[in-house]
Design an enzyme around this catalytic site. Structure first.
Site, PDB file in Angstrom:
ATOM      1  N   ASP A  13       0.811  -1.224   0.000  1.00  0.00           N
ATOM      2  CA  ASP A  13       0.000   0.000   0.000  1.00  0.00           C
ATOM      3  C   ASP A  13       0.842   1.271   0.000  1.00  0.00           C
ATOM      4  OD1 ASP A  13      -2.292  -1.601   0.090  1.00  0.00           O
ATOM      5  OD2 ASP A  13      -2.212  -1.692   2.276  1.00  0.00           O
ATOM      6  N   LYS A  16       1.901   2.102  -5.090  1.00  0.00           N
ATOM      7  CA  LYS A  16       2.500   1.549  -6.313  1.00  0.00           C
ATOM      8  C   LYS A  16       1.618   1.802  -7.526  1.00  0.00           C
ATOM      9  CE  LYS A  16       2.452  -2.436  -4.292  1.00  0.00           C
ATOM     10  NZ  LYS A  16       2.096  -2.072  -2.909  1.00  0.00           N
ATOM     11  N   GLY A  40      -4.507  -4.442  -3.724  1.00  0.00           N
ATOM     12  CA  GLY A  40      -5.500  -3.422  -4.050  1.00  0.00           C
ATOM     13  C   GLY A  40      -4.746  -2.177  -4.451  1.00  0.00           C
ATOM     14  N   HIS A  41      -4.790  -1.857  -5.740  1.00  0.00           N
ATOM     15  CA  HIS A  41      -4.022  -0.721  -6.249  1.00  0.00           C
ATOM     16  C   HIS A  41      -4.994   0.344  -6.756  1.00  0.00           C
ATOM     17  CE1 HIS A  41      -0.485  -3.689  -7.173  1.00  0.00           C
ATOM     18  NE2 HIS A  41      -0.770  -3.587  -5.893  1.00  0.00           N
ATOM     19  N   GLN A 225       2.028  -6.034  -3.229  1.00  0.00           N
ATOM     20  CA  GLN A 225       2.530  -6.151  -1.858  1.00  0.00           C
ATOM     21  C   GLN A 225       3.822  -5.324  -1.670  1.00  0.00           C
ATOM     22  OE1 GLN A 225       1.475  -9.535  -3.360  1.00  0.00           O
ATOM     23  NE2 GLN A 225      -0.442  -8.654  -2.720  1.00  0.00           N
TER      24      GLN A 225
HETATM   25  P1  GDP Z   1      -0.709   0.298  -3.581  1.00  0.00           P
HETATM   26  O1  GDP Z   1      -1.306  -0.973  -3.076  1.00  0.00           O
HETATM   27  O2  GDP Z   1       0.747   0.385  -3.294  1.00  0.00           O
HETATM   28  O3  GDP Z   1      -1.015   0.572  -5.025  1.00  0.00           O
HETATM   29  O4  GDP Z   1      -1.387   1.475  -2.730  1.00  0.00           O
HETATM   30  P2  GDP Z   1      -2.947   1.623  -2.422  1.00  0.00           P
HETATM   31  O5  GDP Z   1      -3.615   2.035  -3.684  1.00  0.00           O
HETATM   32  O6  GDP Z   1      -3.472   0.430  -1.711  1.00  0.00           O
HETATM   33  O7  GDP Z   1      -2.934   2.780  -1.357  1.00  0.00           O
HETATM   34  C1  GDP Z   1      -2.414   4.047  -1.632  1.00  0.00           C
HETATM   35  C2  GDP Z   1      -3.545   5.090  -1.501  1.00  0.00           C
HETATM   36  O8  GDP Z   1      -2.966   6.374  -1.414  1.00  0.00           O
HETATM   37  C3  GDP Z   1      -4.451   5.146  -2.710  1.00  0.00           C
HETATM   38  O9  GDP Z   1      -5.736   5.564  -2.301  1.00  0.00           O
HETATM   39  C4  GDP Z   1      -3.794   6.223  -3.593  1.00  0.00           C
HETATM   40  O10 GDP Z   1      -4.700   6.866  -4.462  1.00  0.00           O
HETATM   41  C5  GDP Z   1      -3.317   7.166  -2.535  1.00  0.00           C
HETATM   42  N1  GDP Z   1      -2.109   7.939  -2.870  1.00  0.00           N
HETATM   43  C6  GDP Z   1      -1.018   7.555  -3.589  1.00  0.00           C
HETATM   44  N2  GDP Z   1      -0.089   8.533  -3.588  1.00  0.00           N
HETATM   45  C7  GDP Z   1      -0.600   9.540  -2.837  1.00  0.00           C
HETATM   46  C8  GDP Z   1      -0.103  10.806  -2.431  1.00  0.00           C
HETATM   47  O11 GDP Z   1       1.008  11.213  -2.740  1.00  0.00           O
HETATM   48  N3  GDP Z   1      -0.915  11.564  -1.624  1.00  0.00           N
HETATM   49  C9  GDP Z   1      -2.160  11.156  -1.230  1.00  0.00           C
HETATM   50  N4  GDP Z   1      -2.878  11.964  -0.458  1.00  0.00           N
HETATM   51  N5  GDP Z   1      -2.654   9.967  -1.609  1.00  0.00           N
HETATM   52  C10 GDP Z   1      -1.881   9.158  -2.385  1.00  0.00           C
HETATM   53  P1  IMO Z   2      -0.876  -4.201  -2.162  1.00  0.00           P
HETATM   54  O1  IMO Z   2      -0.442  -4.762  -3.495  1.00  0.00           O
HETATM   55  C1  IMO Z   2      -0.891  -4.616   2.197  1.00  0.00           C
HETATM   56  C2  IMO Z   2      -0.855  -8.709   3.794  1.00  0.00           C
HETATM   57  C3  IMO Z   2      -2.109  -9.165   4.509  1.00  0.00           C
HETATM   58  C4  IMO Z   2      -1.502 -10.110   5.541  1.00  0.00           C
HETATM   59  C5  IMO Z   2      -0.362 -10.762   4.748  1.00  0.00           C
HETATM   60  C6  IMO Z   2      -0.693 -12.128   4.173  1.00  0.00           C
HETATM   61  O2  IMO Z   2      -2.174  -3.513  -2.191  1.00  0.00           O
HETATM   62  O3  IMO Z   2       0.225  -3.404  -1.543  1.00  0.00           O
HETATM   63  P2  IMO Z   2      -2.215 -12.868   2.098  1.00  0.00           P
HETATM   64  O4  IMO Z   2      -3.670 -12.646   1.828  1.00  0.00           O
HETATM   65  O5  IMO Z   2      -1.306 -12.294   1.058  1.00  0.00           O
HETATM   66  O6  IMO Z   2      -1.879 -14.307   2.405  1.00  0.00           O
HETATM   67  O7  IMO Z   2      -1.945 -12.056   3.487  1.00  0.00           O
HETATM   68  O8  IMO Z   2      -0.045  -9.860   3.705  1.00  0.00           O
HETATM   69  N1  IMO Z   2      -1.079  -8.189   2.424  1.00  0.00           N
HETATM   70  C7  IMO Z   2      -1.046  -6.900   2.091  1.00  0.00           C
HETATM   71  N2  IMO Z   2      -0.885  -5.799   2.865  1.00  0.00           N
HETATM   72  N3  IMO Z   2      -1.005  -4.501   0.866  1.00  0.00           N
HETATM   73  C8  IMO Z   2      -1.131  -5.596   0.086  1.00  0.00           C
HETATM   74  O9  IMO Z   2      -1.140  -5.529  -1.277  1.00  0.00           O
HETATM   75  C9  IMO Z   2      -1.195  -6.861   0.691  1.00  0.00           C
HETATM   76  N4  IMO Z   2      -1.343  -8.127   0.244  1.00  0.00           N
HETATM   77  C10 IMO Z   2      -1.259  -8.919   1.303  1.00  0.00           C
HETATM   78  O10 IMO Z   2      -2.779  -8.097   5.117  1.00  0.00           O
HETATM   79  O11 IMO Z   2      -0.931  -9.385   6.592  1.00  0.00           O
HETATM   80 MG    MG Z   3      -2.868  -1.607  -1.826  1.00  0.00          MG
END
Ligand code: GDP
Ligand code: IMO
Ligand code: MG
Length: 433
Positions: A13, A16, A40-41, A225
């Protein structure tokens, strides 16, 4: 040439998806190589927020080919739902654009149910998995009894292999977990329908990527991840079951290292974790609440996949140096710097303390971090809203100092600085700046 690899440097999270979307503007292929719909991206374009679990985040840019590599575990139901959802939004997710490796493993209802059963078994201790069947599917892969995408191409083989997986799971449900067995017939039926729809997507992703690189194309490898969730190099056993690292990109796509140009470590300006496991710089109370947000913004720290509140704390430079080493990062992209506005005090963990001893680096990997307390260095925060800033020189001096401190602590340049979720909310420091 070239291959750019985008990796989460923390526990996932990091943002990416947002950085991939930005970089994908110049890519021919965006390819995911690990994990499944545990990811979840989020990608924000104007007022639209796209939440992607399986399909590479590069799909939002219209010119890219998007591939899902052999290292992934794919739930066909979720994949088709995502295809349909994107299509409804006017995004082309047809087999002309979207490719699935013949060697990717398939998640079945048996795997998701087993994930739930294992998590509920108190004796084992909870990991806090996403319950998407990730661990059980990779277990079957390692045990060499898994179902692969190529099995969708032959209905008899599919029926046979799926039957074996369901029988095996049902034995466990009945004898170990003492719960109802799965009804095999509807699952067989659903998988035969998935096969009809997914057959045209299945291809040799390794060869596709290899040929593009050899023909001077640009490929972006999209990690899911983060490195601290790596099966071997993360905070074991609180990890996922794949390799979200730069070497994992090569293995998970089926290509060699000769084309690598940039290895970008996506780093959130603070630290978050969802699920169980060690987190030395975890904050509580007001600081954690400020970093997490209330949930009113889409970027607040609540899981994209599960909705769980994320644990929040200070940036950990000891762990960042470690993940930089594991991946060979050539640079860092810093995200969510805007969130640190008015966070006072603002701390970075620069070392670990255990008794009288101080450690700049982990003495024995990150699995057991319990002996350590973080050595926090206070920095001065800033009051300015960063979300409209687009150049380094316009950043408040305290924000520049925060970034430069991370550069010094890691020895890596921070070239991309994200100050908001939208495509253009980014500072791209050219090499000369
Ligand atoms: P990922 O799993 O690494 O792709 O990250 P996620 O999408 O799960 O979580 C990142 C969250 O932060 C998402 O809601 C993005 O839209 C948001 N985000 C990414 N970069 C920034 C930033 O620089 N500032 C803010 N406020 N939100 C951001
Ligand atoms: P993105 O791509 C954050 C965590 C789960 C748990 C551990 C194992 O959005 O960054 P799993 O279901 O993979 O066997 O769970 O890994 N986990 C993540 N945490 N972002 C993710 O993906 C994750 N994918 C798995 O919360 O602790
Ligand atoms: Mg994510």
């Amino acid at each position: 040439m070239p291959l750019d690899i985008v990796i989460g440097s923390q526990w996932g999270d990091e943002g990416k998806g947002r950085i991939i979307d930005f970089l994908a503007g110049n890519a021919d292929i965006v390819a995911r190589f690990n994990g499944g719909d545990n990811a979840g991206h989020s990608v924000t374009v104007a007022d639209q927020v796209f939440k992607l679990h399986l399909i590479p985040s590069g799909i939002i840019q219209p010119q890219t080919i998007c591939a899902m590599g052999a290292g992934m575990v794919v739930n066909p139901r979720v994949l088709l739902e995502e295809v349909d959802h994107l299509t409804q939004l006017g995004i082309d997710a047809s087999p002309q654009r979207l490719k699935l490796s013949y060697a990717a493993h398939l998640i079945t209802p048996a795997h998701t149910a087993l994930d739930g059963a294992e998590e509920s078994e108190k004796a084992r201790g909870q990991l806090g998995t996403t319950r998407r069947g990730i661990g059980p599917t990779y277990s079957d892969k390692a045990a060499r009894i898994g179902l692969r995408a190529e099995d969708l191409l032959n209905k008899d083989v599919l029926h046979q292999k799926l039957d074996r997986i369901l029988d095996h799971a049902n034995r466990l449900f009945e004898n170990v977990y003492h719960q109802e067995p799965l009804d095999k017939e509807p699952i067989q039926h659903a998988f035969h329908a998935y096969a009809n729809r997914l057959q045209p997507y299945i291809t040799d992703v390794g060869s596709l990527v290899h040929d593009k690189l050899n023909n001077h194309g640009t490929v972006l490898a999209e990690g899911a991840q983060g490195t601290l969730l790596d099966l071997d190099h993360g905070t074991y056993p609180f990890v996922t079951s794949s390799h979200p690292t730069a070497p994992g990109a090569l293995l998970g796509l089926g290509i060699g290292p000769q084309h690598i140009r940039r290895i970008i470590g996506i780093t959130k300006a603070f630290q978050t974790r969802v699920g169980e496991g060690p987190f030395p710089t975890e904050s509580s109370g007001d600081t954690a609440a400020r970093l997490r947000g209330t949930g009113e913004h889409p970027w607040d720290e609540f899981g994209t996949t599960t909705g769980r509140p994320r644990r929040c704390g200070w940036l950990d430079a000891v762990l960042l140096r470690y993940t930089a080493r594991i991946n060979g990062f050539t640079e860092i992209a810093l995200t969510k710097l805007d969130i640190l506005t008015n966070i006072d005090p603002l701390n970075i963990c620069v070392a670990y303390q255990s008794g009288e001893q101080q450690f700049d680096d982990l003495p024995q990997g990150p699995a057991d971090l319990s002996p350590f307390s973080p050595v926090l260095e206070p920095l001065t925060s800033w009051e300015e809203d960063l979300t409209k800033i687009r150049t380094w020189n316009d950043l408040p001096s305290q924000a520049q100092a925060y970034i430069e401190r991370i550069e010094t602590l890691t020895g890596l340049r921070i070239r991309l600085i994200s100050v908001g979720p939208e495509r253009d909310q980014i500072i791209d420091r050219s090499p000369s700046e």
